[in-house]
Design a protein around this motif. Structure first.
Motif, PDB file in Angstrom:
ATOM      1  N   THR A 109     -57.092 -47.218  63.475  1.00 48.27           N
ATOM      2  CA  THR A 109     -58.328 -46.008  63.096  1.00 48.27           C
ATOM      3  C   THR A 109     -58.551 -45.452  64.917  1.00 48.27           C
ATOM      4  OG1 THR A 109     -59.181 -46.336  61.324  1.00 48.27           O
ATOM      5  CG2 THR A 109     -60.169 -45.125  62.705  1.00 48.27           C
ATOM      6  N   VAL A 110     -59.121 -46.706  65.167  1.00 49.08           N
ATOM      7  CA  VAL A 110     -59.689 -46.732  67.057  1.00 49.08           C
ATOM      8  C   VAL A 110     -58.374 -46.288  67.792  1.00 49.08           C
ATOM      9  CG1 VAL A 110     -60.068 -48.119  69.204  1.00 49.08           C
ATOM     10  CG2 VAL A 110     -61.243 -48.863  66.745  1.00 49.08           C
ATOM     11  N   VAL A 111     -56.509 -46.176  67.952  1.00 49.05           N
ATOM     12  CA  VAL A 111     -55.588 -45.878  68.405  1.00 49.05           C
ATOM     13  C   VAL A 111     -55.799 -43.933  67.948  1.00 49.05           C
ATOM     14  CG1 VAL A 111     -53.757 -46.153  68.460  1.00 49.05           C
ATOM     15  CG2 VAL A 111     -54.572 -47.761  68.344  1.00 49.05           C
ATOM     16  N   ILE A 112     -55.762 -43.809  66.576  1.00 44.02           N
ATOM     17  CA  ILE A 112     -55.642 -42.730  65.776  1.00 44.02           C
ATOM     18  C   ILE A 112     -56.791 -42.280  66.842  1.00 44.02           C
ATOM     19  CG2 ILE A 112     -56.061 -41.317  64.012  1.00 44.02           C
ATOM     20  CD1 ILE A 112     -54.594 -43.492  62.322  1.00 44.02           C
ATOM     21  N   ASN A 113     -57.720 -42.209  66.723  1.00 44.14           N
ATOM     22  CA  ASN A 113     -58.721 -42.007  67.637  1.00 44.14           C
ATOM     23  C   ASN A 113     -58.899 -41.428  69.096  1.00 44.14           C
ATOM     24  OD1 ASN A 113     -60.430 -40.932  65.585  1.00 44.14           O
ATOM     25  ND2 ASN A 113     -61.562 -43.542  65.582  1.00 44.14           N
ATOM     26  N   ILE A 114     -58.230 -42.463  69.900  1.00 43.66           N
ATOM     27  CA  ILE A 114     -57.952 -42.605  71.282  1.00 43.66           C
ATOM     28  C   ILE A 114     -56.691 -41.251  71.186  1.00 43.66           C
ATOM     29  CG2 ILE A 114     -56.901 -43.269  73.529  1.00 43.66           C
ATOM     30  CD1 ILE A 114     -58.092 -45.708  72.060  1.00 43.66           C
ATOM     31  N   VAL A 115     -56.308 -41.419  70.395  1.00 42.17           N
ATOM     32  CA  VAL A 115     -54.841 -40.411  70.569  1.00 42.17           C
ATOM     33  C   VAL A 115     -55.307 -38.977  69.986  1.00 42.17           C
ATOM     34  CG1 VAL A 115     -52.617 -39.351  69.022  1.00 42.17           C
ATOM     35  CG2 VAL A 115     -52.802 -41.628  70.034  1.00 42.17           C
TER      36      VAL A 115
ATOM     37  N   PHE B 177     -61.588 -33.581  63.036  1.00 44.87           N
ATOM     38  CA  PHE B 177     -60.064 -34.644  63.090  1.00 44.87           C
ATOM     39  C   PHE B 177     -61.057 -36.028  62.872  1.00 44.87           C
ATOM     40  CE2 PHE B 177     -58.171 -30.686  63.815  1.00 44.87           C
ATOM     41  CZ  PHE B 177     -56.779 -30.811  63.057  1.00 44.87           C
ATOM     42  N   LEU B 178     -61.921 -36.392  63.077  1.00 41.57           N
ATOM     43  CA  LEU B 178     -62.241 -37.865  63.571  1.00 41.57           C
ATOM     44  C   LEU B 178     -62.520 -38.844  62.554  1.00 41.57           C
ATOM     45  CD1 LEU B 178     -63.742 -37.930  67.336  1.00 41.57           C
ATOM     46  CD2 LEU B 178     -61.536 -38.962  66.706  1.00 41.57           C
ATOM     47  N   TRP B 179     -63.326 -37.767  61.562  1.00 44.72           N
ATOM     48  CA  TRP B 179     -64.439 -38.210  60.792  1.00 44.72           C
ATOM     49  C   TRP B 179     -63.128 -38.718  59.569  1.00 44.72           C
ATOM     50  CZ3 TRP B 179     -68.279 -40.373  58.997  1.00 44.72           C
ATOM     51  CH2 TRP B 179     -68.511 -40.355  58.035  1.00 44.72           C
ATOM     52  N   PRO B 180     -62.655 -37.766  59.459  1.00 46.86           N
ATOM     53  CA  PRO B 180     -61.713 -38.814  58.016  1.00 46.86           C
ATOM     54  C   PRO B 180     -60.516 -39.709  58.721  1.00 46.86           C
ATOM     55  CG  PRO B 180     -60.930 -36.271  58.618  1.00 46.86           C
ATOM     56  CD  PRO B 180     -62.331 -37.241  59.214  1.00 46.86           C
TER      57      PRO B 180
ATOM     58  N   SER C 241     -61.246 -44.940  56.481  1.00 47.91           N
ATOM     59  CA  SER C 241     -59.835 -46.282  55.119  1.00 47.91           C
ATOM     60  C   SER C 241     -61.207 -47.566  55.446  1.00 47.91           C
ATOM     61  CB  SER C 241     -58.561 -46.647  56.299  1.00 47.91           C
ATOM     62  OG  SER C 241     -58.725 -46.729  57.677  1.00 47.91           O
ATOM     63  N   VAL C 242     -60.922 -47.825  57.387  1.00 52.19           N
ATOM     64  CA  VAL C 242     -62.451 -48.456  57.946  1.00 52.19           C
ATOM     65  C   VAL C 242     -63.257 -48.922  57.037  1.00 52.19           C
ATOM     66  CG1 VAL C 242     -63.324 -49.486  59.681  1.00 52.19           C
ATOM     67  CG2 VAL C 242     -62.246 -48.271  60.100  1.00 52.19           C
ATOM     68  N   LEU C 243     -64.657 -48.091  56.458  1.00 48.24           N
ATOM     69  CA  LEU C 243     -65.401 -47.709  55.729  1.00 48.24           C
ATOM     70  C   LEU C 243     -65.384 -48.299  54.288  1.00 48.24           C
ATOM     71  CD1 LEU C 243     -67.186 -44.667  56.416  1.00 48.24           C
ATOM     72  CD2 LEU C 243     -67.155 -46.641  57.657  1.00 48.24           C
ATOM     73  N   ASN C 244     -64.343 -47.902  53.788  1.00 51.97           N
ATOM     74  CA  ASN C 244     -63.114 -49.133  52.777  1.00 51.97           C
ATOM     75  C   ASN C 244     -63.856 -50.137  52.802  1.00 51.97           C
ATOM     76  OD1 ASN C 244     -63.333 -46.046  50.452  1.00 51.97           O
ATOM     77  ND2 ASN C 244     -61.386 -45.593  51.377  1.00 51.97           N
TER      78      ASN C 244
END
Length: 102
Positions: A39-45, A71-74, A78-81
């Motif tokens: 998730t963090v890598v996707i957020n950085i992209v 785009f960041l919120w969804p 997966s982290v929250l789950n």
């Protein structure tokens, strides 16, 4: 050792700091490290793409910011789950409630 490149050591330290930060974040919320890292890598992209859009097009900042959040919120679901499932079984650090009457 005196011919070592300082850029290499700086990169190694930066990557180690990044991984440690993600690990600490995942442990603090009780989520899985792999899911949090992805998730963090996707957020950085996403942040890099938004920065490039802002650099070249210079749109109004509010729609750009709201689009970025869109785009960041969804990506964090997966982290929250993972934190909700608590596969790591992290213990509650506070004092457990004890019924002293029984």
């Amino acid at each position: 050792m005196k011919d070592d490149n300082p850029v290499l050591w700086g990169s190694v330290i930066a990557v180690a700091f990044f991984l440690l930060s993600v690990w600490m974040l995942s442990r603090s919320i009780g989520a899985d490290f792999k899911i949090t890292f992805n998730t963090v890598v996707i957020n950085i992209v996403i942040l890099i793409v938004v920065s490039l859009i802002w650099w070249f097009i210079r749109p109004s900042i509010l729609p750009l910011f709201l689009g970025m959040l869109l785009f960041l919120w969804p990506t964090w679901w997966s982290v929250l789950n993972s934190a909700a499932e608590n596969k790591l079984k992290t213990a509650h650090r506070g004092r457990e409630w004890v019924n002293r009457w029984t």
